[in-house]
Every structure is written in structure tokens, then in C-alpha cells.
Design a protein around this motif. Sequence first.
Motif, PDB file in Angstrom:
ATOM      1  N   HIS A  79       7.565   8.693   0.623  1.00 35.62           N
ATOM      2  CA  HIS A  79       7.970   9.182  -0.694  1.00 35.62           C
ATOM      3  C   HIS A  79       8.491  10.601  -0.523  1.00 35.62           C
ATOM      4  N   GLU A  80       9.672  10.842  -1.062  1.00 34.29           N
ATOM      5  CA  GLU A  80      10.309  12.155  -0.935  1.00 34.29           C
ATOM      6  C   GLU A  80      10.455  12.539   0.537  1.00 34.29           C
ATOM      7  N   GLY A  81      10.662  11.546   1.387  1.00 36.07           N
ATOM      8  CA  GLY A  81      10.890  11.777   2.802  1.00 36.07           C
ATOM      9  C   GLY A  81       9.650  11.879   3.658  1.00 36.07           C
ATOM     10  N   ARG A  82       8.473  12.045   3.067  1.00 36.93           N
ATOM     11  CA  ARG A  82       7.268  12.251   3.865  1.00 36.93           C
ATOM     12  C   ARG A  82       6.354  11.026   3.750  1.00 36.93           C
ATOM     13  N   VAL A  83       5.388  10.953   4.662  1.00 33.43           N
ATOM     14  CA  VAL A  83       4.417   9.861   4.636  1.00 33.43           C
ATOM     15  C   VAL A  83       3.458  10.072   3.476  1.00 33.43           C
ATOM     16  N   ALA A  84       3.413   9.073   2.596  1.00 29.88           N
ATOM     17  CA  ALA A  84       2.545   9.148   1.420  1.00 29.88           C
ATOM     18  C   ALA A  84       1.525   8.019   1.396  1.00 29.88           C
ATOM     19  N   GLY A  85       1.496   7.231   2.474  1.00 32.01           N
ATOM     20  CA  GLY A  85       0.544   6.129   2.537  1.00 32.01           C
ATOM     21  C   GLY A  85       0.808   5.278   3.755  1.00 32.01           C
ATOM     22  N   VAL A  86      -0.073   4.335   3.989  1.00 31.58           N
ATOM     23  CA  VAL A  86       0.115   3.321   5.023  1.00 31.58           C
ATOM     24  C   VAL A  86      -0.065   1.966   4.366  1.00 31.58           C
ATOM     25  N   TRP A  87       0.378   0.925   5.049  1.00 33.72           N
ATOM     26  CA  TRP A  87       0.264  -0.404   4.466  1.00 33.72           C
ATOM     27  C   TRP A  87       0.005  -1.444   5.539  1.00 33.72           C
ATOM     28  N   GLU A  88      -0.384  -2.615   5.097  1.00 38.07           N
ATOM     29  CA  GLU A  88      -0.670  -3.720   5.999  1.00 38.07           C
ATOM     30  C   GLU A  88      -0.120  -4.979   5.364  1.00 38.07           C
ATOM     31  N   GLY A  89       0.486  -5.835   6.152  1.00 35.72           N
ATOM     32  CA  GLY A  89       1.038  -7.074   5.631  1.00 35.72           C
ATOM     33  C   GLY A  89       0.378  -8.279   6.257  1.00 35.72           C
ATOM     34  N   LYS A  90       0.079  -9.274   5.421  1.00 42.49           N
ATOM     35  CA  LYS A  90      -0.523 -10.503   5.920  1.00 42.49           C
ATOM     36  C   LYS A  90      -0.188 -11.631   4.964  1.00 42.49           C
ATOM     37  N   ASP A  91       0.364 -12.703   5.538  1.00 43.43           N
ATOM     38  CA  ASP A  91       0.724 -13.874   4.739  1.00 43.43           C
ATOM     39  C   ASP A  91       1.631 -13.515   3.572  1.00 43.43           C
ATOM     40  N   GLY A  92       2.553 -12.592   3.829  1.00 42.85           N
ATOM     41  CA  GLY A  92       3.518 -12.232   2.797  1.00 42.85           C
ATOM     42  C   GLY A  92       2.996 -11.284   1.748  1.00 42.85           C
ATOM     43  N   GLN A  93       1.733 -10.889   1.844  1.00 41.35           N
ATOM     44  CA  GLN A  93       1.152  -9.956   0.884  1.00 41.35           C
ATOM     45  C   GLN A  93       1.026  -8.578   1.530  1.00 41.35           C
ATOM     46  N   ILE A  94       1.123  -7.541   0.725  1.00 39.62           N
ATOM     47  CA  ILE A  94       1.103  -6.167   1.233  1.00 39.62           C
ATOM     48  C   ILE A  94      -0.050  -5.403   0.590  1.00 39.62           C
ATOM     49  N   ALA A  95      -0.915  -4.869   1.439  1.00 36.12           N
ATOM     50  CA  ALA A  95      -2.026  -4.047   0.976  1.00 36.12           C
ATOM     51  C   ALA A  95      -1.700  -2.587   1.256  1.00 36.12           C
ATOM     52  N   LEU A  96      -1.772  -1.761   0.232  1.00 35.25           N
ATOM     53  CA  LEU A  96      -1.401  -0.352   0.331  1.00 35.25           C
ATOM     54  C   LEU A  96      -2.634   0.541   0.420  1.00 35.25           C
ATOM     55  N   GLU A  97      -2.524   1.594   1.205  1.00 35.43           N
ATOM     56  CA  GLU A  97      -3.483   2.697   1.158  1.00 35.43           C
ATOM     57  C   GLU A  97      -2.667   3.958   0.897  1.00 35.43           C
ATOM     58  N   LEU A  98      -2.687   4.422  -0.340  1.00 31.71           N
ATOM     59  CA  LEU A  98      -1.851   5.545  -0.736  1.00 31.71           C
ATOM     60  C   LEU A  98      -2.643   6.839  -0.654  1.00 31.71           C
ATOM     61  N   PHE A  99      -1.947   7.904  -0.233  1.00 34.47           N
ATOM     62  CA  PHE A  99      -2.572   9.207  -0.099  1.00 34.47           C
ATOM     63  C   PHE A  99      -2.291  10.091  -1.307  1.00 34.47           C
ATOM     64  N   GLU A 100      -1.432   9.643  -2.197  1.00 34.43           N
ATOM     65  CA  GLU A 100      -1.096  10.401  -3.392  1.00 34.43           C
ATOM     66  C   GLU A 100      -0.574   9.425  -4.444  1.00 34.43           C
ATOM     67  N   GLN A 101      -0.490   9.866  -5.652  1.00 36.00           N
ATOM     68  CA  GLN A 101       0.029   9.011  -6.707  1.00 36.00           C
ATOM     69  C   GLN A 101       1.551   8.931  -6.587  1.00 36.00           C
ATOM     70  N   LEU A 102       2.066   7.699  -6.646  1.00 39.00           N
ATOM     71  CA  LEU A 102       3.498   7.480  -6.494  1.00 39.00           C
ATOM     72  C   LEU A 102       4.076   6.891  -7.776  1.00 39.00           C
ATOM     73  N   PRO A 103       5.372   7.121  -8.025  1.00 40.90           N
ATOM     74  CA  PRO A 103       5.994   6.542  -9.215  1.00 40.90           C
ATOM     75  C   PRO A 103       5.947   5.013  -9.145  1.00 40.90           C
ATOM     76  N   GLU A 104       5.517   4.407 -10.213  1.00 38.34           N
ATOM     77  CA  GLU A 104       5.195   2.981 -10.204  1.00 38.34           C
ATOM     78  C   GLU A 104       6.393   2.081  -9.916  1.00 38.34           C
ATOM     79  N   GLU A 105       7.501   2.280 -10.585  1.00 34.36           N
ATOM     80  CA  GLU A 105       8.627   1.371 -10.427  1.00 34.36           C
ATOM     81  C   GLU A 105       9.289   1.501  -9.052  1.00 34.36           C
ATOM     82  N   PRO A 106       9.569   2.711  -8.537  1.00 33.79           N
ATOM     83  CA  PRO A 106      10.102   2.798  -7.173  1.00 33.79           C
ATOM     84  C   PRO A 106       9.168   2.188  -6.125  1.00 33.79           C
ATOM     85  N   LEU A 107       7.851   2.345  -6.321  1.00 39.00           N
ATOM     86  CA  LEU A 107       6.901   1.746  -5.387  1.00 39.00           C
ATOM     87  C   LEU A 107       6.967   0.225  -5.463  1.00 39.00           C
TER      88      LEU A 107
END
Length: 363
Positions: free
Chosen positions: A320-348
Motif C-alpha cells: 500500500h502506497e508502495g510499502r509493505v502493509a501486510g503479508v498474505w497466504e493463499g490456499k485452495d483459491g482463498q486468501i488469508a491476510l495479515e495486515l499491519f495497518e488499516q487499508l482502504p477497503e475497496e482497493p484492498l
Amino acid sequence: MNLTWPQVLAWRLSRQFVPAADGPSAVEIARRLCGVQAQVASSARHAVAVRAAAPDPDEIERALWQERTLAKTWVMRGTLHLVPADELADHCAALGTLRSWEKGSWQRGHGVTAAEIEAIIDAVPKALEGASLTREELVEAVVDLTGDAHLRQALTSGWGALLKPLARLGELCYAPPRDGKVAFTSPRAWLPSWPAALPPQEEAGVRVARSFLAAHGPASPEMLDSWLFGGVAKKAVLRAWFRDLAPELTEVDVEGAKLLALTEHVDALAATTPSREVHLLPGFDQYILGAPRTLEALIPAPVKAKVSRAAGWISPVVIHEGRVAGVWEGKDGQIALELFEQLPEEPLRRAVERMRRVLTGEG
């Protein structure tokens, strides 16, 4: 010229085909990125697909094994990459300036003598001449050619460490797998674009440095060293490359850091506005690998351990805004997010959906 890190990071994202997903092909995406790390094959596929104008899940395999326009081998930092076949010789020539396998400490660490590593370097090209061999077949061929049975154990351990010098010398690359097993061949025989001889390192190094700056600049010689050699390049070699490239370079100030940019990109850098977008990028992505892990503008210090993990593992990241704002994991087509800050909902939401389509092969 004064620039900010948000400007630089937004420019890098654009240069790397991330915001517009307008990469014309897997080969051209790999060319722009200066290679795509392929230690994890799925991460390489996802890195290309998330940047592609027309994602094609079979494109990389075709380019590698049918068209032979991509090559797969150990290059930057001794790690496995996909690189355009017509650029592999440049990478080999540049990397060949550092012959770490000639050091006693390297030999002791890999359980071989100087004579044995010389024997391996002599035998592998002979074994691969006009041939494609699985790792097991190559090991047996080397043992037969050298008469040294001890090499069997050395060559079958260490994740291919004793084969990496051959890749760096331009004597070995991946061939189409056989029966689910990795196979190797000679670039000379396999790649139609392979030159009669490796180019002079002075010329190859300048081309590699230019390509690096075109995707990961502005940067310093030390940043190139970190990306290409892992921070252990011969300083005289780096100085010579940047001296020869100097007519094409402009020094810029990025929040107090004096860095070098290709002059042809300076106006675009100055005109770039910081990104407000959200992007999901896969593990081992070049956007992360092309920058120092200490660049807090990209990876804030409190989250560094979540991104650059044990054993060299680089996590999939949320940008987000060029910097790392979270990490994620994908499994069976689903994505689990671990966010480090609040992100705008629609762009996310859009970024997650885009990566979900990549993971499921929907394009």
C-alpha cells in the motif's frame, strides 16, 4: 534533483508492470524485472501472471521447453531464476567475476578439495555435451569421467551447491524434466540464442547494471551488489561497471541518500506521484528482492521479520502506497491476510480479487 521514497517506489511499481498489469509476455516481464526468482515455481508463475496483460498459465512452460526463449538456472545470489535466454550469457559473464568456489573456505564448507571442484568443472560440460541428464544421471556421469566415487556424495547433497559454479560459468541450465525429475543440459546446445563465447565481463556487467537500474533504480553500486552477488562483489569490478555506465547516469537525492538513476528516466521519476493503490504480490517477488531488506521505506523495521523470514524465505506481501502493509497466504483459491495497518477497503478488495484470479488460473 530531490525525490522521495514514495515517488521512487511508485515509479518502480509502474516500471515492473504492477499497477496496470500490462506486461506483454512472460519473457518481457522477466526481462524488465531482471529475472524472476524460481526457487518456488508457483511464486514465479504468480509473479508473471499478476503483471501480465493476458495471463496464460502455460506460457512459462512453452517459453522454457518449446520456444527456448526463457532459461532456468542458478544466477543472482546463487538462486534459481527465470531469465530471457538471450540475456543469460550476460548474467553468467558478470557473475563469473566472483569465483567463490576457488576459495578454500568454500571448498571445505562443501566437502571437496580444489582438485575435486576442478574435476567437476571439467567433467560436467563433457557429460552434458549434446545430452540432457537428470541429476542422478549427471552425478554418475561425473563419477565415471573423474573416477572419483567420493564426488557422488558431494554432488547429491547441498541443494545443487556444487553445480552452481557450472551455471555461473554458462555450462549448465535446466532442461525439460523427465519422469517428474529435474534435468540439466548445456546452454550452448539448448538455447538458440547462446553466443559462441561469453561476452567480456566489462560489457556484460554494464548491461546488467543498466537493466537493474531500469527496474530497481535509483540505486547505488552496493544495492546492485546485494541483488546480484549477495553483497560480496569485487569492489573494483563494480566501480568499473559504474564508471563505464556513468555517461548514462544522473545522481539524485532520495531523502538524503545519493543514488544513481538512468538519465532517460529522471523526468519520469520527477513526474511520478506517490501511489495510493493496494497490490498483492507473491512470495520471492522482484519488487522486494530488488531492494535492500534494510530499506525501511519499503519494509518498515517492525514488520521485517514477517517479510524476510528464516532460511531466506520471502513472504507474499500486501503493498500500500508502495510499502509493505501486510503479508498474505493463499490456499485452495482463498486468501488469508495479515495486515499491519488499516487499508482502504475497496482497493484492498480489488487487489485480493486480482490475486485470487491469479491463484485459480482465471486470468
